[in-house]
Design a protein around this motif. Structure first.
Motif, PDB file in Angstrom:
ATOM      1  N   ASP A 126      25.096  52.505 -23.242  1.00  0.00           N
ATOM      2  CA  ASP A 126      24.502  53.642 -22.900  1.00  0.00           C
ATOM      3  C   ASP A 126      23.495  53.978 -24.115  1.00  0.00           C
ATOM      4  OD1 ASP A 126      23.848  55.711 -21.044  1.00  0.00           O
ATOM      5  OD2 ASP A 126      25.373  56.797 -21.730  1.00  0.00           O
ATOM      6  N   VAL A 127      22.183  54.376 -23.559  1.00  0.00           N
ATOM      7  CA  VAL A 127      21.079  54.727 -24.712  1.00  0.00           C
ATOM      8  C   VAL A 127      21.763  55.666 -25.856  1.00  0.00           C
ATOM      9  CG1 VAL A 127      19.263  55.961 -25.056  1.00  0.00           C
ATOM     10  CG2 VAL A 127      19.239  54.523 -23.090  1.00  0.00           C
ATOM     11  N   PRO A 128      22.458  56.852 -25.810  1.00  0.00           N
ATOM     12  CA  PRO A 128      22.922  57.677 -26.832  1.00  0.00           C
ATOM     13  C   PRO A 128      23.942  57.058 -27.757  1.00  0.00           C
ATOM     14  CG  PRO A 128      23.137  58.962 -24.799  1.00  0.00           C
ATOM     15  CD  PRO A 128      22.915  57.377 -24.419  1.00  0.00           C
ATOM     16  N   HIS A 129      24.581  55.818 -27.281  1.00  0.00           N
ATOM     17  CA  HIS A 129      25.482  55.025 -27.952  1.00  0.00           C
ATOM     18  C   HIS A 129      25.008  53.843 -28.474  1.00  0.00           C
ATOM     19  CE1 HIS A 129      28.499  57.979 -26.104  1.00  0.00           C
ATOM     20  NE2 HIS A 129      27.863  57.750 -25.156  1.00  0.00           N
ATOM     21  N   ALA A 130      24.195  53.238 -27.896  1.00  0.00           N
ATOM     22  CA  ALA A 130      23.845  51.739 -28.102  1.00  0.00           C
ATOM     23  C   ALA A 130      22.275  51.657 -28.349  1.00  0.00           C
ATOM     24  CB  ALA A 130      24.216  50.904 -27.221  1.00  0.00           C
ATOM     25  N   GLY A 131      21.530  52.657 -28.283  1.00  0.00           N
ATOM     26  CA  GLY A 131      20.078  52.757 -28.187  1.00  0.00           C
ATOM     27  C   GLY A 131      19.517  52.237 -29.625  1.00  0.00           C
ATOM     28  N   ASN A 132      20.368  52.161 -30.830  1.00  0.00           N
ATOM     29  CA  ASN A 132      19.728  51.685 -31.904  1.00  0.00           C
ATOM     30  C   ASN A 132      20.324  50.475 -32.712  1.00  0.00           C
ATOM     31  OD1 ASN A 132      17.626  53.691 -32.661  1.00  0.00           O
ATOM     32  ND2 ASN A 132      19.346  55.172 -32.718  1.00  0.00           N
ATOM     33  N   THR A 133      21.003  49.779 -31.500  1.00  0.00           N
ATOM     34  CA  THR A 133      21.684  48.667 -31.954  1.00  0.00           C
ATOM     35  C   THR A 133      21.044  47.604 -32.725  1.00  0.00           C
ATOM     36  OG1 THR A 133      23.481  49.035 -30.223  1.00  0.00           O
ATOM     37  CG2 THR A 133      23.186  46.574 -31.302  1.00  0.00           C
ATOM     38  N   TYR A 134      19.939  47.178 -32.053  1.00  0.00           N
ATOM     39  CA  TYR A 134      19.130  46.147 -32.704  1.00  0.00           C
ATOM     40  C   TYR A 134      18.110  46.782 -33.724  1.00  0.00           C
ATOM     41  CZ  TYR A 134      20.993  43.315 -29.244  1.00  0.00           C
ATOM     42  OH  TYR A 134      22.009  42.736 -28.261  1.00  0.00           O
ATOM     43  N   ALA A 135      17.897  47.814 -33.892  1.00  0.00           N
ATOM     44  CA  ALA A 135      17.533  48.528 -35.222  1.00  0.00           C
ATOM     45  C   ALA A 135      18.158  48.421 -36.431  1.00  0.00           C
ATOM     46  CB  ALA A 135      16.576  49.744 -34.958  1.00  0.00           C
ATOM     47  N   ILE A 136      19.293  48.703 -35.871  1.00  0.00           N
ATOM     48  CA  ILE A 136      20.452  48.535 -37.170  1.00  0.00           C
ATOM     49  C   ILE A 136      20.666  47.203 -37.612  1.00  0.00           C
ATOM     50  CG2 ILE A 136      22.799  49.085 -37.706  1.00  0.00           C
ATOM     51  CD1 ILE A 136      22.735  51.437 -35.853  1.00  0.00           C
ATOM     52  N   LEU A 137      20.844  46.187 -36.743  1.00  0.00           N
ATOM     53  CA  LEU A 137      20.881  44.768 -36.767  1.00  0.00           C
ATOM     54  C   LEU A 137      19.986  44.243 -37.504  1.00  0.00           C
ATOM     55  CD1 LEU A 137      22.957  43.770 -33.800  1.00  0.00           C
ATOM     56  CD2 LEU A 137      24.047  44.246 -35.810  1.00  0.00           C
ATOM     57  N   GLU A 138      18.772  44.558 -37.195  1.00  0.00           N
ATOM     58  CA  GLU A 138      17.614  44.092 -38.112  1.00  0.00           C
ATOM     59  C   GLU A 138      17.626  44.506 -39.463  1.00  0.00           C
ATOM     60  OE1 GLU A 138      14.125  45.358 -36.024  1.00  0.00           O
ATOM     61  OE2 GLU A 138      14.138  43.903 -34.282  1.00  0.00           O
ATOM     62  N   GLU A 139      17.933  45.784 -39.721  1.00  0.00           N
ATOM     63  CA  GLU A 139      18.099  46.367 -41.188  1.00  0.00           C
ATOM     64  C   GLU A 139      19.170  45.601 -41.794  1.00  0.00           C
ATOM     65  OE1 GLU A 139      16.121  48.562 -43.199  1.00  0.00           O
ATOM     66  OE2 GLU A 139      14.605  47.894 -41.464  1.00  0.00           O
ATOM     67  N   HIS A 140      20.326  45.313 -41.258  1.00  0.00           N
ATOM     68  CA  HIS A 140      21.514  44.961 -41.723  1.00  0.00           C
ATOM     69  C   HIS A 140      21.883  43.501 -41.074  1.00  0.00           C
ATOM     70  CE1 HIS A 140      22.048  48.643 -43.987  1.00  0.00           C
ATOM     71  NE2 HIS A 140      21.363  49.247 -42.953  1.00  0.00           N
ATOM     72  N   SER A 141      21.354  42.589 -41.333  1.00  0.00           N
ATOM     73  CA  SER A 141      21.694  41.204 -40.868  1.00  0.00           C
ATOM     74  C   SER A 141      22.948  40.771 -41.189  1.00  0.00           C
ATOM     75  CB  SER A 141      20.528  40.059 -41.284  1.00  0.00           C
ATOM     76  OG  SER A 141      20.724  40.051 -42.788  1.00  0.00           O
ATOM     77  N   GLU A 142      23.619  41.345 -42.319  1.00  0.00           N
ATOM     78  CA  GLU A 142      25.037  40.856 -42.266  1.00  0.00           C
ATOM     79  C   GLU A 142      26.088  41.424 -41.427  1.00  0.00           C
ATOM     80  OE1 GLU A 142      24.863  44.863 -44.287  1.00  0.00           O
ATOM     81  OE2 GLU A 142      23.480  43.379 -43.689  1.00  0.00           O
ATOM     82  N   THR A 143      25.657  42.313 -40.665  1.00  0.00           N
ATOM     83  CA  THR A 143      26.529  43.077 -39.744  1.00  0.00           C
ATOM     84  C   THR A 143      27.253  42.430 -38.491  1.00  0.00           C
ATOM     85  OG1 THR A 143      25.420  45.258 -40.653  1.00  0.00           O
ATOM     86  CG2 THR A 143      26.742  45.108 -38.590  1.00  0.00           C
ATOM     87  N   THR A 144      28.311  42.407 -38.348  1.00  0.00           N
ATOM     88  CA  THR A 144      28.973  41.924 -37.222  1.00  0.00           C
ATOM     89  C   THR A 144      29.051  42.859 -36.025  1.00  0.00           C
ATOM     90  OG1 THR A 144      30.420  40.520 -38.411  1.00  0.00           O
ATOM     91  CG2 THR A 144      31.036  41.126 -36.176  1.00  0.00           C
ATOM     92  N   LEU A 145      28.384  42.423 -34.861  1.00  0.00           N
ATOM     93  CA  LEU A 145      28.432  43.559 -33.573  1.00  0.00           C
ATOM     94  C   LEU A 145      29.681  43.402 -33.068  1.00  0.00           C
ATOM     95  CD1 LEU A 145      26.593  45.141 -31.698  1.00  0.00           C
ATOM     96  CD2 LEU A 145      25.938  43.206 -30.671  1.00  0.00           C
ATOM     97  N   VAL A 146      30.313  44.550 -32.691  1.00  0.00           N
ATOM     98  CA  VAL A 146      31.474  44.636 -32.113  1.00  0.00           C
ATOM     99  C   VAL A 146      31.377  45.188 -30.788  1.00  0.00           C
ATOM    100  CG1 VAL A 146      33.787  45.189 -32.024  1.00  0.00           C
ATOM    101  CG2 VAL A 146      32.754  44.778 -34.374  1.00  0.00           C
ATOM    102  N   ALA A 147      31.952  45.079 -29.702  1.00  0.00           N
ATOM    103  CA  ALA A 147      31.428  45.247 -28.382  1.00  0.00           C
ATOM    104  C   ALA A 147      32.923  45.338 -27.400  1.00  0.00           C
ATOM    105  CB  ALA A 147      30.589  44.699 -27.498  1.00  0.00           C
ATOM    106  N   PRO A 148      32.803  46.269 -26.475  1.00  0.00           N
ATOM    107  CA  PRO A 148      34.021  46.297 -25.622  1.00  0.00           C
ATOM    108  C   PRO A 148      34.284  44.829 -24.755  1.00  0.00           C
ATOM    109  CG  PRO A 148      32.930  48.096 -25.372  1.00  0.00           C
ATOM    110  CD  PRO A 148      32.106  47.222 -25.739  1.00  0.00           C
ATOM    111  N   ALA A 149      35.690  44.259 -24.861  1.00  0.00           N
ATOM    112  CA  ALA A 149      35.987  43.120 -23.887  1.00  0.00           C
ATOM    113  C   ALA A 149      36.046  43.316 -22.525  1.00  0.00           C
ATOM    114  CB  ALA A 149      37.234  42.724 -24.615  1.00  0.00           C
ATOM    115  N   TYR A 150      36.159  44.624 -22.191  1.00  0.00           N
ATOM    116  CA  TYR A 150      36.193  45.043 -20.817  1.00  0.00           C
ATOM    117  C   TYR A 150      34.703  44.859 -20.065  1.00  0.00           C
ATOM    118  CZ  TYR A 150      40.375  47.015 -22.657  1.00  0.00           C
ATOM    119  OH  TYR A 150      41.601  47.232 -23.302  1.00  0.00           O
ATOM    120  N   GLY A 151      34.936  44.562 -18.702  1.00  0.00           N
ATOM    121  CA  GLY A 151      33.688  44.485 -17.758  1.00  0.00           C
ATOM    122  C   GLY A 151      33.071  43.125 -18.085  1.00  0.00           C
TER     123      GLY A 151
END
Length: 268
Positions: A90-115
């Motif tokens: 959802d936008v308030p929760h995930a809206g900067n995901t890729y901006a953060i990953l672009e700045e921090h390429s070492e970061t592991t993205l973690v997401a819910p296994a549900y759905g």
């Protein structure tokens, strides 16, 4: 803006949506609201620092990209960001995901296994976590839980074991006045009552108007027994650091009030 809520856990705050006009135009203003004051439903992210690794829970909205990036840099410095947990897409929760990953390429993205919509939200290559999964940060452990009350099927809650902090995402959100920004609930003037919680859940989590009160409140009892947290850190409210389980008890009043008044009728 950010504030440490417990050693190694930082609250990254953004004022979020302005609800002033909504309250000013209401026929029946809630007791906590003062005419002429601005009121907001905040957006919150949380950064957890362990001895070995760091973790960010949620990202704020794209309107706050510079803020979240600056906060990460300020808090982790040269250590870097090891994990970025998206509670749900959802936008308030995930809206900067890729901006953060672009700045921090070492970061592991973690997401819910549900759905089953991970590919739709580009979460299919993430580390996916469910009830009982955890990440050891070194002297701190982030543990993940199935979200009991949620607004998207791809959702997860989190706790931090050492401080017994519960991150219930959208559940237990509430509005606040302008001068209450980044305050803990125990620092507010006056008594905190369930009307703030009613306003948020009755309008934002609209499905609350359809729930079975008895079953919902029994589930709240189960959550209190399961977590009994010392701190509650919601995504859309102020941090609760004293008598946290008593505020979870207030959610039972919320269930009953919304059932009695209906979603739109909460403010008249």
């Amino acid at each position: 803006m950010n504030r440490e809520i417990a050693p190694g856990i930082h609250w990254i705050y953004e004022a979020g949506s302005d609800r002033t006009e909504q309250f000013e135009l209401a026929e029946r203003k809630p007791d906590w609201y003062e005419s002429g004051r601005e009121a907001y439903v905040p957006q919150c992210a949380y950064l957890v620092e362990g001895d070995n690794e760091t973790l960010l829970f949620d990202t704020l909205s794209p309107a706050s990209t510079d803020q979240i990036l600056d906060a990460i840099d300020e808090l982790v410095g040269t250590r870097g960001l090891d994990y970025l947990v998206v509670s749900h897409p959802d936008v308030p929760h995930a809206g900067n995901t890729y901006a953060i990953l672009e700045e921090h390429s070492e970061t592991t993205l973690v997401a819910p296994a549900y759905g089953n919509d991970h590919e739709l939200y580009k979460l299919d290559e993430s580390l996916q976590v469910a009830e009982g999964d955890s990440i050891d940060l070194g002297n701190r452990v982030a543990e993940f839980h199935e979200a009991t009350f949620l607004d998207a099927p791809v959702s997860v809650w989190m706790t931090e074991q050492k401080t017994e902090t519960l991150f219930p995402v959208d559940w237990m959100g509430f509005p606040h006045l302008d001068e209450e920004s980044l305050l803990f609930v125990d620092e507010l003037d006056g008594t905190f009552d369930a009307s703030r919680l009613v306003e948020f859940h009755g309008r934002v989590l609209f499905w609350y108007q359809y729930v079975d009160v008895e079953k919902t409140n029994a589930e709240i009892d189960n959550l209190i027994e399961k977590f009994d947290p010392e701190i509650i850190a919601p995504a859309h409210g102020l941090v609760i650091r004293e008598n946290a389980s008593e505020y979870m008890e207030l959610m039972k009043d919320v269930t009953q009030t919304i059932d009695n008044q209906g979603r739109i009728g909460t403010l008249g």
